[in-house]
Design an enzyme around this catalytic site. Structure first.
Site, PDB file in Angstrom:
ATOM      1  N   GLU A   1     -14.153  10.116  40.811  1.00 28.88           N
ATOM      2  CA  GLU A   1     -14.975  10.781  41.918  1.00 28.88           C
ATOM      3  C   GLU A   1     -13.908  11.668  42.453  1.00 28.88           C
ATOM      4  O   GLU A   1     -12.770  11.523  42.484  1.00 28.88           O
ATOM      5  CB  GLU A   1     -14.996   9.527  43.131  1.00 28.88           C
ATOM      6  CG  GLU A   1     -16.182   8.816  43.095  1.00 28.88           C
ATOM      7  CD  GLU A   1     -16.235   7.665  44.113  1.00 28.88           C
ATOM      8  OE1 GLU A   1     -15.698   7.999  45.404  1.00 28.88           O
ATOM      9  OE2 GLU A   1     -16.614   6.634  44.109  1.00 28.88           O
TER      10      GLU A   1
ATOM     11  N   GLU B   1     -12.901   1.263  43.904  1.00 31.60           N
ATOM     12  CA  GLU B   1     -11.698   1.046  45.088  1.00 31.60           C
ATOM     13  C   GLU B   1     -11.646  -0.249  45.515  1.00 31.60           C
ATOM     14  O   GLU B   1     -11.806  -0.128  46.554  1.00 31.60           O
ATOM     15  CB  GLU B   1     -12.374   2.462  45.916  1.00 31.60           C
ATOM     16  CG  GLU B   1     -12.560   3.735  45.399  1.00 31.60           C
ATOM     17  CD  GLU B   1     -12.997   4.799  46.536  1.00 31.60           C
ATOM     18  OE1 GLU B   1     -13.356   4.232  47.602  1.00 31.60           O
ATOM     19  OE2 GLU B   1     -13.037   5.894  46.213  1.00 31.60           O
TER      20      GLU B   1
ATOM     21  N   ASN C   1     -10.179   7.830  41.594  1.00 27.36           N
ATOM     22  CA  ASN C   1     -11.015   8.653  42.740  1.00 27.36           C
ATOM     23  C   ASN C   1      -9.870   9.183  43.499  1.00 27.36           C
ATOM     24  O   ASN C   1      -8.989   8.761  43.990  1.00 27.36           O
ATOM     25  CB  ASN C   1     -11.902   7.683  43.549  1.00 27.36           C
ATOM     26  CG  ASN C   1     -12.975   7.086  42.879  1.00 27.36           C
ATOM     27  OD1 ASN C   1     -13.167   7.224  41.661  1.00 27.36           O
ATOM     28  ND2 ASN C   1     -13.520   6.126  43.492  1.00 27.36           N
TER      29      ASN C   1
ATOM     30  N   ARG D   1     -22.685   8.440  36.968  1.00 26.74           N
ATOM     31  CA  ARG D   1     -22.093   7.276  37.319  1.00 26.74           C
ATOM     32  C   ARG D   1     -22.707   6.488  38.476  1.00 26.74           C
ATOM     33  O   ARG D   1     -22.825   7.287  39.535  1.00 26.74           O
ATOM     34  CB  ARG D   1     -20.639   7.541  37.678  1.00 26.74           C
ATOM     35  CG  ARG D   1     -19.976   6.171  38.006  1.00 26.74           C
ATOM     36  CD  ARG D   1     -18.418   6.613  38.137  1.00 26.74           C
ATOM     37  NE  ARG D   1     -17.832   5.438  38.685  1.00 26.74           N
ATOM     38  CZ  ARG D   1     -17.372   5.186  40.109  1.00 26.74           C
ATOM     39  NH1 ARG D   1     -17.217   6.206  41.075  1.00 26.74           N
ATOM     40  NH2 ARG D   1     -16.660   4.199  40.566  1.00 26.74           N
TER      41      ARG D   1
ATOM     42  N   TYR E   1      -9.108  12.257  46.574  1.00 24.55           N
ATOM     43  CA  TYR E   1      -9.646  13.202  47.522  1.00 24.55           C
ATOM     44  C   TYR E   1      -8.763  13.718  48.508  1.00 24.55           C
ATOM     45  O   TYR E   1      -9.060  15.005  48.747  1.00 24.55           O
ATOM     46  CB  TYR E   1     -10.555  12.122  48.771  1.00 24.55           C
ATOM     47  CG  TYR E   1     -11.957  11.417  48.178  1.00 24.55           C
ATOM     48  CD1 TYR E   1     -12.898  12.336  48.296  1.00 24.55           C
ATOM     49  CD2 TYR E   1     -12.127  10.446  47.607  1.00 24.55           C
ATOM     50  CE1 TYR E   1     -14.350  11.900  47.876  1.00 24.55           C
ATOM     51  CE2 TYR E   1     -12.986   9.901  46.942  1.00 24.55           C
ATOM     52  CZ  TYR E   1     -14.395  10.719  46.923  1.00 24.55           C
ATOM     53  OH  TYR E   1     -15.337  10.336  46.244  1.00 24.55           O
TER      54      TYR E   1
ATOM     55  N   HIS F   1     -19.638  -1.641  43.894  1.00 20.11           N
ATOM     56  CA  HIS F   1     -19.411  -0.660  44.551  1.00 20.11           C
ATOM     57  C   HIS F   1     -19.810  -1.519  46.140  1.00 20.11           C
ATOM     58  O   HIS F   1     -20.513  -0.947  47.018  1.00 20.11           O
ATOM     59  CB  HIS F   1     -20.288   0.464  44.481  1.00 20.11           C
ATOM     60  CG  HIS F   1     -19.577   1.847  44.908  1.00 20.11           C
ATOM     61  ND1 HIS F   1     -19.393   2.935  44.350  1.00 20.11           N
ATOM     62  CD2 HIS F   1     -19.399   2.043  46.303  1.00 20.11           C
ATOM     63  CE1 HIS F   1     -18.880   3.812  44.833  1.00 20.11           C
ATOM     64  NE2 HIS F   1     -18.766   3.440  46.429  1.00 20.11           N
TER      65      HIS F   1
HETATM   66  O1  IFM Z   1     -18.615   7.653  49.752  1.00 16.33           O
HETATM   67  C1  IFM Z   1     -17.523   7.156  49.283  1.00 16.33           C
HETATM   68  C2  IFM Z   1     -17.819   6.283  47.916  1.00 16.33           C
HETATM   69  O2  IFM Z   1     -18.457   5.145  48.181  1.00 16.33           O
HETATM   70  C3  IFM Z   1     -16.187   5.877  47.580  1.00 16.33           C
HETATM   71  N1  IFM Z   1     -15.370   6.685  47.540  1.00 16.33           N
HETATM   72  C4  IFM Z   1     -15.142   7.735  48.774  1.00 16.33           C
HETATM   73  C5  IFM Z   1     -16.515   8.285  49.009  1.00 16.33           C
HETATM   74  C6  IFM Z   1     -16.231   9.158  50.149  1.00 16.33           C
HETATM   75  O3  IFM Z   1     -15.865   8.309  51.386  1.00 16.33           O
END
Ligand code: IFM
Length: 477
Positions: free
Chosen positions: A382, A181, A309, A92, A311, A136
């Site tokens: 992600e 995002e 995504n 990706r 985290y 992006h």
């Molecule tokens: O590096 C970023 C990415 O560009 C978008 N999502 C989160 C990642 C980590 O912060």
């Protein structure tokens, strides 16, 4: 990596029964143009908001810029070869808007498109499915000068750019995501101003969020017109939001942050409405006068997939009473209208970003999208972690990152077991890169990048991931 088929460096895969993923599960890794390409002034590329922002003193740590980054623009062949060694089924990447349409309007730049044609052809030659993200975060600077995402016209410009890219690459790219995002573009770019273009105005952030989604809807239509066979989606970054206690005020704080972080995007994109409570929360910020008839229907244009995504989790608490009588004026904030909500930590392990590690939150997030919003196929587009890496004897033994991936893949597997139609997983990131306002100080890669020499060193997590892909699963603990 000389021999990806050799046993993994870490033994977690060697014991116990397998946690197997569904056949055809799409194993990948992700990057983004500004974070890796470099070649900022080559091949006809013009500045994006991130070029301007990173060259403005005080905006990015140590004054780092994406001018050279990982020099991927000149190392495409080497990088795809590394992907092939890892056994990636998909890659990706994002297209740099100012590389393929300098200035953000008018004709395409053939040289810019050629770079992506070569990348896609190289991927296909290695049996790696290209997954293209159109935006992006690198808005062409002239479009920002004309108002940026708070201006409605930017949505139309995005659709025109999409048509150019679809025309050039649609014959060889099957998977497309429009935005990556949009929360970050809108609320970090125009709310807190910690990301490019660095503006700080709550109303602008809300307008930007709307126009990003409008641009998405128009882009979906442009893609469908150009390539009816394309698989089209959008990627949102989502967080479970948990109240610090069960007290009604903390629960309300969680509701407010959930509305801004998650439902601001999920509801329009997948239901064609803005949440009523969000609109009430934002009363002091905007009257939503920028929303025109028909916008929400465009935004909710049918999709083929949704990218998530993930985290970490947000844990929040009610404002401290009496701390600030005019909280809405406490700018800049990426939480307009809810600036006074407190983000609390629980003392659980964190990554080098100080983000709490919370793998069950991935199950929660995926289940929520599926159970509350859509039956569409989901992809984790992600997931990953920054940790401090050290090169010792030419190796990088990133056990923390490996453990993070391991825990989150178990969570992904559990989500599938709970009925989520999860079809793929993309590790963030293929390689260390420019981490936005943190410059090169945070490393998310499975491949270590020595920025002096541009040498690439696959870390232990890369070798481990190669084995996960090869076995289409991991051992049960
Ligand atoms: O590096 C970023 C990415 O560009 C978008 N999502 C989160 C990642 C980590 O912060």
């Amino acid at each position: 990596m000389s021999n990806p088929a050799s046993p993994p460096a870490v033994g977690v895969l060697d014991q116990g029964p397998e946690l197997t993923f569904p056949p055809g599960f799409l194993w990948g890794a992700a990057t983004a143009a500004y974070q890796i390409e470099g070649a900022a002034t080559e091949g006809g590329r013009t500045p994006s908001i991130w070029d301007t922002f990173s060259r403005t003193p005080g905006r990015v740590l140590h004054g780092h810029t994406g001018d050279v980054a990982c020099d991927h623009y000149h190392r495409l062949g080497e990088d795809v070869a590394l992907m092939a060694e890892l056994g990636l089924r998909s890659y990706r990447f994002s297209v740099s808007w100012p590389r393929v349409q300098p200035g953000g309007s008018g004709r395409a730049n053939a040289e810019g498109l050629d770079f992506y044609r070569r990348l896609v052809d190289e991927l296909l030659a290695h049996g790696i499915e290209p997954w293209l993200t159109l935006y992006h975060w690198d808005l062409p600077q002239p479009l920002e000068d004309a108002g940026g995402w708070p201006a409605r016209d930017t949505a139309g410009r995005f659709a025109d750019y999409t048509a150019l890219v679809a025309d050039a690459l649609g014959d060889r790219v099957r998977y497309w995501t429009t935005l990556n995002e949009p929360w970050c573009s809108a609320f970090l770019g125009y709310g807190s101003g910690t990301h490019a273009p660095g503006r700080a105005d709550g109303a602008d952030a809300v307008r930007a969020g709307h126009h990003l989604m409008l641009g998405h809807g128009l882009a979906v239509r442009a893609l469908r017109a150009a390539r009816p066979e394309a698989e089209v989606g959008v990627t949102v970054n989502l967080y479970p939001v948990t109240p610090a206690t069960d007290a009604p005020a903390d629960r309300d704080a969680a509701r407010r942050i959930d509305a801004l972080a998650n439902r601001f995007f999920l509801d329009p994109l997948l239901r064609g409405t803005y949440p009523a409570d969000l609109m009430t929360d934002l009363r002091g910020v905007t009257d939503f006068g920028h929303v025109r008839d028909g916008d929400l229907a465009t935004i909710a244009s049918p999709l083929d997939l949704v990218g998530v995504n993930y985290y970490s989790r947000h844990v929040v608490a009610a404002p401290v009473q009496g701390a600030d009588p005019v909280p809405y004026r406490r700018a800049p904030s990426c939480w307009p209208g809810s600036e006074d909500v407190r983000f609390v930590t629980r003392g659980v392990p964190v990554t080098d970003m100080d983000w709490e590690i919370d793998a069950p939150g991935l199950v929660e997030t995926l289940r929520r999208v599926h159970e509350e919003y859509t039956d569409l196929p989901l992809y984790v587009t992600e997931n990953g972690s920054a940790f401090v890496d050290r090169v010792v004897d030419g190796r990088v033994d990133d056990t923390d990152r490996l453990a993070y991936f391991d825990a989150h893949l178990r969570a992904a597997h559990a989500a599938i077991g709970a009925g989520v139609p999860l079809r793929g997983y993309f590790a963030w990131s293929l390689m260390d890169n420019f981490e936005w306002a943190w410059g090169y100080t945070k490393r998310f890669g499975m491949i270590y990048v020595d920025y002096e020499s541009q040498a690439r060193i696959p870390k232990s997590s890369a070798r481990w991931y190669a084995e996960v892909i090869r076995r289409n699963g991991l051992a049960a603990h």
